[in-house]
Scaffold this motif. Structure first.
Motif, PDB file in Angstrom:
ATOM      1  N   GLY A 157       6.284  -3.239   7.443  1.00 42.17           N
ATOM      2  CA  GLY A 157       5.614  -2.100   6.819  1.00 42.17           C
ATOM      3  C   GLY A 157       5.864  -2.023   5.329  1.00 42.17           C
ATOM      4  N   ARG A 158       4.907  -1.432   4.623  1.00 42.16           N
ATOM      5  CA  ARG A 158       5.018  -1.286   3.163  1.00 42.16           C
ATOM      6  C   ARG A 158       5.188   0.180   2.780  1.00 42.16           C
ATOM      7  NH1 ARG A 158       0.623  -5.335   0.206  1.00 42.16           N
ATOM      8  NH2 ARG A 158       1.458  -7.291   1.033  1.00 42.16           N
ATOM      9  N   PHE A 159       5.862   0.381   1.651  1.00 35.87           N
ATOM     10  CA  PHE A 159       6.151   1.711   1.141  1.00 35.87           C
ATOM     11  C   PHE A 159       5.873   1.689  -0.353  1.00 35.87           C
ATOM     12  CE2 PHE A 159       9.828   4.978   0.497  1.00 35.87           C
ATOM     13  CZ  PHE A 159       8.920   6.016   0.398  1.00 35.87           C
ATOM     14  N   GLU A 198      15.532   1.256  -7.452  1.00 36.84           N
ATOM     15  CA  GLU A 198      15.568  -0.065  -6.842  1.00 36.84           C
ATOM     16  C   GLU A 198      16.872  -0.290  -6.078  1.00 36.84           C
ATOM     17  OE1 GLU A 198      14.630  -2.746 -10.036  1.00 36.84           O
ATOM     18  OE2 GLU A 198      12.472  -2.461  -9.759  1.00 36.84           O
ATOM     19  N   GLU A 199      17.968   0.238  -6.593  1.00 37.66           N
ATOM     20  CA  GLU A 199      19.238   0.111  -5.878  1.00 37.66           C
ATOM     21  C   GLU A 199      19.224   0.912  -4.587  1.00 37.66           C
ATOM     22  OE1 GLU A 199      23.034  -0.945  -4.775  1.00 37.66           O
ATOM     23  OE2 GLU A 199      21.642  -1.869  -6.201  1.00 37.66           O
ATOM     24  N   PHE A 206      15.194  -2.099   2.123  1.00 33.91           N
ATOM     25  CA  PHE A 206      13.892  -2.557   1.630  1.00 33.91           C
ATOM     26  C   PHE A 206      14.039  -3.759   0.708  1.00 33.91           C
ATOM     27  CE2 PHE A 206      12.574   1.914   2.505  1.00 33.91           C
ATOM     28  CZ  PHE A 206      11.430   1.648   3.252  1.00 33.91           C
ATOM     29  N   THR A 207      12.966  -4.521   0.618  1.00 31.14           N
ATOM     30  CA  THR A 207      12.811  -5.532  -0.415  1.00 31.14           C
ATOM     31  C   THR A 207      11.852  -4.987  -1.454  1.00 31.14           C
ATOM     32  OG1 THR A 207      13.135  -7.352   1.133  1.00 31.14           O
ATOM     33  CG2 THR A 207      12.020  -7.869  -0.938  1.00 31.14           C
ATOM     34  N   VAL A 208      12.229  -5.027  -2.720  1.00 25.22           N
ATOM     35  CA  VAL A 208      11.360  -4.559  -3.803  1.00 25.22           C
ATOM     36  C   VAL A 208      10.411  -5.695  -4.150  1.00 25.22           C
ATOM     37  CG1 VAL A 208      11.239  -3.644  -6.140  1.00 25.22           C
ATOM     38  CG2 VAL A 208      13.191  -3.061  -4.669  1.00 25.22           C
ATOM     39  N   LEU A 274       7.479  -1.559  -1.956  1.00 28.16           N
ATOM     40  CA  LEU A 274       8.603  -1.995  -1.149  1.00 28.16           C
ATOM     41  C   LEU A 274       8.112  -2.513   0.186  1.00 28.16           C
ATOM     42  CD1 LEU A 274      10.869   1.170  -1.616  1.00 28.16           C
ATOM     43  CD2 LEU A 274      10.642  -0.770  -3.169  1.00 28.16           C
ATOM     44  N   SER A 275       8.882  -3.385   0.816  1.00 29.65           N
ATOM     45  CA  SER A 275       8.534  -3.861   2.149  1.00 29.65           C
ATOM     46  C   SER A 275       9.765  -3.843   3.038  1.00 29.65           C
ATOM     47  CB  SER A 275       7.932  -5.269   2.093  1.00 29.65           C
ATOM     48  OG  SER A 275       8.893  -6.203   1.639  1.00 29.65           O
TER      49      SER A 275
END
Length: 277
Positions: A157-159, A198-199, A206-208, A274-275
């Motif tokens: 999923g994406r955010f 991002e942190e 999540f992966t940015v 984010l994913s």
């Protein structure tokens, strides 16, 4: 992370939007977020829809997907994406007046709830996509904001988050005279930097996958809002009465601060993609 001198909570956020509801819709429109200008020739309404469509594009929305609008306001963004992308959307707002407006403008597949995102009640891995347009700023517990999104999203999923951000390493006068008062007057429990977000996203799992600073393309939103507010105060006695007598009337001081914060670079506007997994 910028934290206001007077702490803010979810109840203060809800009171802010409920009390000032007529003014918000008049001055900021029923999307209640910035516009994104591409050519510079768009009307304010077109620019607002461009931001919504940009979010939809970065999410890669597909027909039939289940989506979550975190801090959905009046539900206008949820309605647009539900209609244009053929997705279903569950939206969360703290403000009863916003939910009432959404209920008066129903669209199939859109469910707007008056509930705190930090206690959303959704099942694990129950959503394909989620977005938060200018609502993360109002979250009392930002790490939990990210953690709940990660829990609710299915693998893959994406955010997408559109956020007001503090300049990295903002000087003392910018914090003291712009950023801290903007948080206090706008009922923001805190305002983070790009690095903070991002942190927190990575800590939540999540992966940015993307970030864009679009500050210059959204900044003209506030001069437009300022002109609309001044006009309303001059010609509409009911708006003038509400604005001058409101418990939250100091919020209007934030408009000139926001204009200056963008012009000095003290505040940024970022779009994160984010994913999960």
């Amino acid at each position: 992370m910028i934290v206001p001198e007077i702490s803010q909570n979810a109840a203060a956020v809800a009171d802010h939007y409920d009390e000032l509801d007529p003014i918000y819709r008049l001055v900021w429109g029923d999307h209640v977020h910035h516009g994104l200008w591409t050519t510079g020739r768009e009307t304010p309404g077109e620019a607002v829809e461009t931001l919504v469509d940009t979010v939809g594009d970065r999410l890669g929305l597909l027909p039939g997907q289940a989506c979550v609008d975190i801090g959905c306001g009046y539900g206008s963004t949820a309605r647009r994406l539900a209609m244009t992308r053929r997705v279903s959307v569950t939206g969360f707002t703290l403000a009863a007046e916003q939910a009432n407006y959404a209920a008066a403008h129903p669209v199939p597949g859109v469910d707007i709830q008056v509930r705190d995102w930090l206690d959303n009640g959704l099942a694990d891995a129950s959503a394909d996509s989620a977005w938060a347009i200018e609502s993360s700023e109002h979250m009392v517990d930002k790490p939990r904001f990210f953690a709940e999104a990660h829990r609710v999203l299915a693998p893959g999923g994406r955010f997408v988050i559109c956020a007001w951000l503090a300049e990295t390493g903002a000087s003392g006068w910018k914090v003291r005279h712009l950023l801290e008062p903007i948080c206090r007057e706008g009922r923001l429990p805190s305002m983070g930097t790009r690095e903070d977000y991002e942190e927190m996203a990575r800590q939540a799992g999540f992966t940015v996958t993307g970030y864009e600073d679009v500050s210059r393309r959204v900044a003209r939103t506030w001069p437009i809002c300022a002109r609309r507010l001044v006009k309303a105060l001059l010609v509409d006695s009911e708006i003038r009465r509400l604005a001058l007598g409101a418990r939250n009337r100091n919020s209007f001081l934030g408009i000139p601060r926001l204009i200056l914060a963008y012009r000095t670079g003290a505040m940024r506007y970022g779009i994160f993609t984010l994913s999960k997994g």
